[in-house]
Design a protein around this motif. Structure first.
Motif, mmCIF file in Angstrom:
data_model
loop_
_atom_site.group_PDB
_atom_site.id
_atom_site.type_symbol
_atom_site.label_atom_id
_atom_site.label_comp_id
_atom_site.label_asym_id
_atom_site.label_seq_id
_atom_site.Cartn_x
_atom_site.Cartn_y
_atom_site.Cartn_z
ATOM 1 N N ARG A 243 0.843 -1.207 0.000
ATOM 2 C CA ARG A 243 0.000 0.000 0.000
ATOM 3 C C ARG A 243 0.872 1.248 0.000
ATOM 4 N N GLU A 244 1.915 1.254 0.827
ATOM 5 C CA GLU A 244 2.819 2.404 0.855
ATOM 6 C C GLU A 244 3.499 2.615 -0.496
ATOM 7 N N ALA A 245 3.821 1.507 -1.151
ATOM 8 C CA ALA A 245 4.480 1.599 -2.459
ATOM 9 C C ALA A 245 3.508 1.989 -3.554
ATOM 10 N N GLY A 246 2.219 1.937 -3.255
ATOM 11 C CA GLY A 246 1.206 2.298 -4.243
ATOM 12 C C GLY A 246 1.092 1.291 -5.373
ATOM 13 N N CYS A 247 1.270 0.001 -5.052
ATOM 14 C CA CYS A 247 1.224 -1.024 -6.091
ATOM 15 C C CYS A 247 0.610 -2.303 -5.545
ATOM 16 N N GLY A 248 0.346 -3.231 -6.437
ATOM 17 C CA GLY A 248 -0.156 -4.537 -6.061
ATOM 18 C C GLY A 248 0.946 -5.578 -6.128
ATOM 19 N N GLU A 249 0.649 -6.787 -5.675
ATOM 20 C CA GLU A 249 1.664 -7.843 -5.667
ATOM 21 C C GLU A 249 2.060 -8.300 -7.060
ATOM 22 N N SER A 250 1.262 -7.963 -8.059
ATOM 23 C CA SER A 250 1.552 -8.447 -9.415
ATOM 24 C C SER A 250 2.866 -7.903 -9.968
ATOM 25 N N ILE A 251 3.350 -6.774 -9.426
ATOM 26 C CA ILE A 251 4.596 -6.211 -9.963
ATOM 27 C C ILE A 251 5.829 -6.922 -9.425
ATOM 28 N N LEU A 252 5.686 -7.712 -8.363
ATOM 29 C CA LEU A 252 6.846 -8.322 -7.710
ATOM 30 C C LEU A 252 7.459 -9.414 -8.585
ATOM 31 N N ASP A 253 8.783 -9.367 -8.711
ATOM 32 C CA ASP A 253 9.504 -10.323 -9.552
ATOM 33 C C ASP A 253 10.175 -11.438 -8.757
ATOM 34 N N PHE A 254 10.612 -11.153 -7.543
ATOM 35 C CA PHE A 254 11.173 -12.172 -6.653
ATOM 36 C C PHE A 254 11.247 -11.592 -5.255
ATOM 37 N N LYS A 255 11.711 -12.369 -4.298
ATOM 38 C CA LYS A 255 11.803 -11.855 -2.931
ATOM 39 C C LYS A 255 13.079 -12.350 -2.251
ATOM 40 N N ILE A 256 13.488 -11.591 -1.234
ATOM 41 C CA ILE A 256 14.647 -11.931 -0.412
ATOM 42 C C ILE A 256 14.172 -11.978 1.034
ATOM 43 N N ILE A 257 14.478 -13.059 1.729
ATOM 44 C CA ILE A 257 13.970 -13.234 3.091
ATOM 45 C C ILE A 257 15.127 -13.530 4.052
ATOM 46 N N ASP A 258 14.836 -13.423 5.344
ATOM 47 C CA ASP A 258 15.874 -13.570 6.359
ATOM 48 C C ASP A 258 16.000 -14.989 6.889
ATOM 49 N N ALA A 259 15.469 -15.966 6.184
ATOM 50 C CA ALA A 259 15.535 -17.358 6.630
ATOM 51 C C ALA A 259 16.987 -17.788 6.778
ATOM 52 N N SER A 260 17.297 -18.387 7.920
ATOM 53 C CA SER A 260 18.667 -18.807 8.185
ATOM 54 C C SER A 260 18.771 -20.282 8.545
ATOM 55 N N GLY A 261 17.669 -20.994 8.470
ATOM 56 C CA GLY A 261 17.653 -22.410 8.819
ATOM 57 C C GLY A 261 16.408 -22.724 9.632
ATOM 58 N N GLY A 262 15.916 -23.913 9.514
ATOM 59 C CA GLY A 262 14.695 -24.289 10.212
ATOM 60 C C GLY A 262 13.480 -24.080 9.327
ATOM 61 N N GLN A 263 12.446 -24.851 9.571
ATOM 62 C CA GLN A 263 11.268 -24.862 8.707
ATOM 63 C C GLN A 263 10.332 -23.679 8.942
ATOM 64 N N TYR A 264 10.332 -23.123 10.146
ATOM 65 C CA TYR A 264 9.320 -22.130 10.516
ATOM 66 C C TYR A 264 9.292 -20.948 9.553
ATOM 67 N N VAL A 265 10.438 -20.310 9.302
ATOM 68 C CA VAL A 265 10.467 -19.088 8.486
ATOM 69 C C VAL A 265 10.031 -19.385 7.056
ATOM 70 N N PHE A 266 10.470 -20.521 6.510
ATOM 71 C CA PHE A 266 10.070 -20.871 5.146
ATOM 72 C C PHE A 266 8.566 -21.130 5.063
ATOM 73 N N LYS A 267 8.029 -21.797 6.071
ATOM 74 C CA LYS A 267 6.594 -22.061 6.094
ATOM 75 C C LYS A 267 5.810 -20.759 6.204
ATOM 76 N N GLU A 268 6.253 -19.879 7.088
ATOM 77 C CA GLU A 268 5.581 -18.594 7.260
ATOM 78 C C GLU A 268 5.621 -17.776 5.975
ATOM 79 N N ALA A 269 6.794 -17.728 5.336
ATOM 80 C CA ALA A 269 6.939 -16.961 4.100
ATOM 81 C C ALA A 269 6.022 -17.498 3.008
ATOM 82 N N THR A 270 5.919 -18.810 2.905
ATOM 83 C CA THR A 270 5.063 -19.427 1.894
ATOM 84 C C THR A 270 3.588 -19.136 2.161
ATOM 85 N N LEU A 271 3.193 -19.258 3.430
ATOM 86 C CA LEU A 271 1.801 -18.989 3.795
ATOM 87 C C LEU A 271 1.434 -17.530 3.522
#
Length: 345
Positions: A243-271
């Motif tokens: 909303r702050e960026a004034g755009c929808g998710e359709s413009i997103l090309d990829f993402k970078i996340i802080d996952a460092s190991g363990g299933q929790y962060v990957f599961k949360e990011a996917t959900l």
């Protein structure tokens, strides 16, 4: 309404795979790590793997955090005269104040010691943001406020942290967060420092990395809770940043996340992304630099941004519009939308 865009003009990095941004980003691009046995053992007596920063002296504790921070800041401010540095506010990101085994005893004294290490004092609006992983987003939000208020023409955001400490590792192992001989669902500890110089968007004859939106939320079902994970907090943070960026998710090309190991962060990011994604995609890359540098704590968000800037400048990014998000163990979540932008000069 769209937020004021913020340009990341310079970066500095100190990691276990490189002592500057160029070396670190090249190693991360090549999927090179520096995971080695540390001087610490787990509860079964086995050596803990880690990613240590090799400096010219075997410093530990606050001294090493200061040395790493000064090196990253020095890279970011290279070529600036003393007057320009003293006119620049420093927003210093550190580990959460209540993290067990936290190396820094006093935030104010650490900031003073860092200024002494640099040989000058930063702008009087300088401050410490001790919020762990989400510190990067909090600092960029604060930097935007300072620039909007014309407090300064540029703001320096920096971070330094280390999880290679006995008390920190003992706590992480007790909570089954650490990768050990008895736990395969954990992270490899690391350390490092990072710095970004940010300024308002101006017309330039080259591409610029622009932060277009920032969002925050709190996840009730954090990793230490017993509630079922629905990723409500991260979903809310992502929506706010869009909303702050004034755009929808359709413009997103990829993402970078802080996952460092363990299933929790990957599961949360996917959900979370699954709850906002309404675009038919053939691919959507997910980058997580901690695969190479380990769990570095507070600098991770700034390191993610530095990696993105290098990828855009060298044309190996997967697109021009990118989602970054990170979270703390206590449930705090942050999301940022970045674009590689050409304005023309």
């Amino acid at each position: 309404m769209s937020a004021t865009p913020l340009v990341v003009s310079r970066t500095g990095l100190v990691t276990g795979v490189g002592l500057d941004a160029a070396a670190s980003c090249a190693a991360i691009r090549g999927a090179i790590d520096n995971f080695q046995q540390t001087a610490f053992r787990d509860r079964n007596g086995e050596w803990i793997m880690g990613c240590e920063v090799a400096l010219q002296a075997p410093w530990r504790g606050e001294k090493k955090l200061l040395a790493m921070a000064a090196r990253a800041i020095g890279e970011c401010l290279e070529g600036f005269d003393r007057a320009a540095c003293e006119a620049t506010p420093l927003l210093l990101c550190l580990a959460e104040a209540d993290r067990p085994g936290r190396v820094v005893r006093s935030d104010a004294q650490f900031l003073q010691a860092l200024q002494h290490e640099m040989g000058f004092d930063f702008h009087q609006q300088s401050s410490v943001i001790a919020q762990g992983h989400v510190s990067a987003a909090v600092a960029l939000y604060r930097a935007r406020e300072l620039l909007d208020a014309s407090v300064a023409s540029q703001v320096l955001v920096a971070a330094s942290d280390s999880l290679l400490d006995g008390a920190v590792l003992a706590d992480c192992e007790a909570r089954d967060r650490l990768l050990t001989s008895a736990n395969s669902d954990g992270f490899i500890p690391g350390e490092g420092a990072a710095a970004l110089l940010v300024e308002p968007l101006r017309a330039q004859p080259w591409g610029q990395l622009v932060c277009r939106g920032i969002g925050f939320a709190v996840e009730k079902a954090h990793i230490d809770s017993e509630e079922p994970l629905r990723a409500d907090g991260l979903t809310s943070a992502i929506k706010q940043s869009l909303r702050e960026a004034g755009c929808g998710e359709s413009i997103l090309d990829f993402k970078i996340i802080d996952a460092s190991g363990g299933q929790y962060v990957f599961k949360e990011a996917t959900l979370a992304f699954g709850r906002i994604d309404r675009t038919k995609r053939t691919e959507f890359d997910v980058w997580h630099p901690a695969d190479c540098i380990g769990e570095v704590g507070a600098p991770v968000g700034l390191a993610m941004i530095a990696v993105l800037k290098a990828a855009c400048e060298k044309a190996y990014a997967r697109g021009d519009n990118v989602l970054l998000h990170m979270g703390n163990d206590d449930g705090k979540r942050a999301s940022m939308v970045f674009s590689w932008h050409f304005t023309g000069g």
